[in-house]
Enzyme design. Structure first.
Site, PDB file in Angstrom:
ATOM      1  N   SER A   1       0.910  -0.918   0.041  1.00 28.82           N
ATOM      2  CA  SER A   1       0.203   0.170   0.014  1.00 28.82           C
ATOM      3  C   SER A   1       0.875   1.265   0.004  1.00 28.82           C
ATOM      4  O   SER A   1       1.725   1.428  -0.951  1.00 28.82           O
ATOM      5  CB  SER A   1      -1.000  -0.092   1.258  1.00 28.82           C
ATOM      6  OG  SER A   1      -1.798   1.005   1.104  1.00 28.82           O
TER       7      SER A   1
ATOM      8  N   ASP B   1      -3.763   6.055  -3.221  1.00 30.27           N
ATOM      9  CA  ASP B   1      -2.562   5.733  -2.343  1.00 30.27           C
ATOM     10  C   ASP B   1      -1.775   4.692  -3.332  1.00 30.27           C
ATOM     11  O   ASP B   1      -1.935   4.404  -4.636  1.00 30.27           O
ATOM     12  CB  ASP B   1      -2.805   5.149  -1.068  1.00 30.27           C
ATOM     13  CG  ASP B   1      -3.732   3.948  -1.319  1.00 30.27           C
ATOM     14  OD1 ASP B   1      -4.235   3.755  -2.281  1.00 30.27           O
ATOM     15  OD2 ASP B   1      -3.893   3.241  -0.247  1.00 30.27           O
TER      16      ASP B   1
END
Length: 454
Positions: free
Chosen positions: A99, A243
């Site tokens: 992530s 993200d």
């Protein structure tokens, strides 16, 4: 000696430094354990743009195929594209990504068929136990007939599915700046936005898992400064930041001001309720703004409050038959997306809402952003339970105060509330506060921080 995976197997996923904490041989064992715990005949695997992702992903595929499981590799993808593949193909899935973490990290987000979450209570603990045992005793015996490993491109199908869930046919032309942060948004946005009446200004679309421009974590205000500046320079209608694995989206209005994820949750909730005839349950975690349940009720829906974390949200979505869910961290969950989170679908809702009227985004969102919030403030604390007890002591005897122990401690009054909850993985306490005006919020925030940091 058996590997100790306690530092990399988290509550919802696997995450750690490569190769110091885990590597391809361990990834192969994770693949075999995933195959055994899910009991599936076939699985689907995707990965992000980090340098270590292709090798780890292929090792996981080998581990699953060795036990006779057929593997479909979809290659480079966003996390929500992997969830799409898991849902559309009805297969358990594994996404290789860390992530927003720095480049040396990598991880695995796993799900069962239909994008159902795999967390500590839904299979991850068993997977960890198997990998730890096999790291000492050796990999399990291979199947008599190994599974196949094939490739499938799902990007166009993923984009078509999302566009089919939001009506963008009559929106006015919009100028939108998108900051992909050198993450997977640079891979998915061009295909999802293709053919829409958008003047797209791309920022950092080059896939680069070393993140040369800024961390791919738009929740940190420092990482959206470039986007805010570019929106103002371009005179754009809005800005969107994703993200690293592009499952979360953050929004900046036409003035370059950051938009609260709670305001986006309330906006999308109102649209989803309208689409469902003014009826339906909407999930929100306990840190979202008071605005969210208010808007849900005003639009005919039923708000349901949960703990923070995607496994709790997804479980409650399934239990209650909710149509939508949102978190303060900009995760947005949709019943029409297998209850999974997809920032891209939330972004399409924002574009549709803005493009269907003539006013600016700041005006559109004013009715959904009603209170002053602190955002999440982290404090390093050696004695988490002691500081929580001190807060309880300071506020617990007041008649105008209510206390709630769902996920940390929530203290509520007529004009304000705050929540303090411990991190699961670090010696931190996380504070979120909200009030009816900025001055009250600042006073409450500073009072609580003084207790936390004393």
């Amino acid at each position: 000696m058996a590997a100790d995976l306690s530092t990399i197997v988290k509550a919802y996923d696997v995450r750690g430094v490569v190769p110091d904490q885990w590597d391809e041989p361990l990834a192969e064992l994770f693949g075999a354990a995933f195959a055994q715990v899910t009991g599936a005949d076939a699985v689907v695997i995707g990965h992000d743009m980090r340098p270590s992702s292709p090798g780890l992903s292929r090792a996981f595929a080998r581990g699953a195929a060795a036990l006779g499981v057929d593997v479909t590799e979809i290659g480079l993808c966003s996390t929500d594209q992997l969830y799409y593949a898991s849902g559309a193909l009805n297969l358990p899935g594994a996404m290789f990504t860390a992530s927003h973490n720095p480049a040396q990290y990598n991880g695995i987000k796993m799900c069962r068929a239909g994008a159902a979450p795999v967390g500590q209570d839904t299979g991850l603990a068993e997977i960890r136990e198997l990998v730890e045992a096999w790291s000492e005793s050796g990999a399990p015996a291979p199947a008599a007939t190994p599974g196949t490993i094939t490739h499938r491109d799902t990007l166009e199908d993923y984009a078509a599915h999302l566009r089919g869930l939001v009506d963008l046919t009559s929106v006015r032309p919009l100028k939108v700046v998108v900051d992909a942060g050198n993450g997977m948004g640079g891979h998915t946005v061009p295909t999802v936005f293709a053919g829409l009446p958008l003047d797209l200004v791309p920022m950092y679309f080059e896939l680069d898992g070393t993140f040369p421009n800024h961390e791919a974590n738009p929740l940190d205000p420092a990482n959206i400064v470039d986007l805010q500046k570019r929106v103002r320079e371009e005179g754009a209608d809005l800005g969107i930041a994703f993200d690293g694995d592009a499952d979360r989206c953050f929004v900046v209005d036409e003035r370059g001001d950051a938009v609260s994820p709670s305001a986006i949750t309330a906006l999308v909730a109102s649209r989803e309720l309208a689409r469902h005839g003014g009826k339906g349950t909407v999930i929100h975690n306990l840190i979202t703004s008071w605005s969210v349940p208010e808007v849900v009720r005003e639009n005919g829906g039923t708000p349901v409050r949960t703990r923070v974390g995607h496994s709790f949200i997804k479980a409650e979505m399934a239990r209650s038959g909710a149509i939508f869910g949102g978190e303060h961290s900009a995760h947005y969950y949709f019943a029409d997306f297998w209850n999974a989170d997809t920032g891209m679908l939330a972004a399409l809702h924002v574009l549709a809402a803005l493009g269907s009227q003539d006013g600016p985004l700041s005006g559109l969102l004013a009715e959904y952003d009603r209170y002053a919030g602190s955002g999440e403030i982290n404090s390093t604390v050696a004695d988490q339970s002691g500081r929580l007890a001190a807060i309880r002591s300071a506020y617990g005897n007041r008649e105008d105060i209510t206390l709630d122990d769902l996920d940390g401690l929530t203290v509520s009054a007529t004009d304000w509330w705050f929540n303090v909850r411990p991190s699961n993985t670090e010696p931190l306490l996380r504070l979120n506060a909200e009030a009816r005006d900025e001055a009250t919020m600042a006073r409450v925030r500073d009072e609580v921080l003084a207790i936390i940091r004393s």
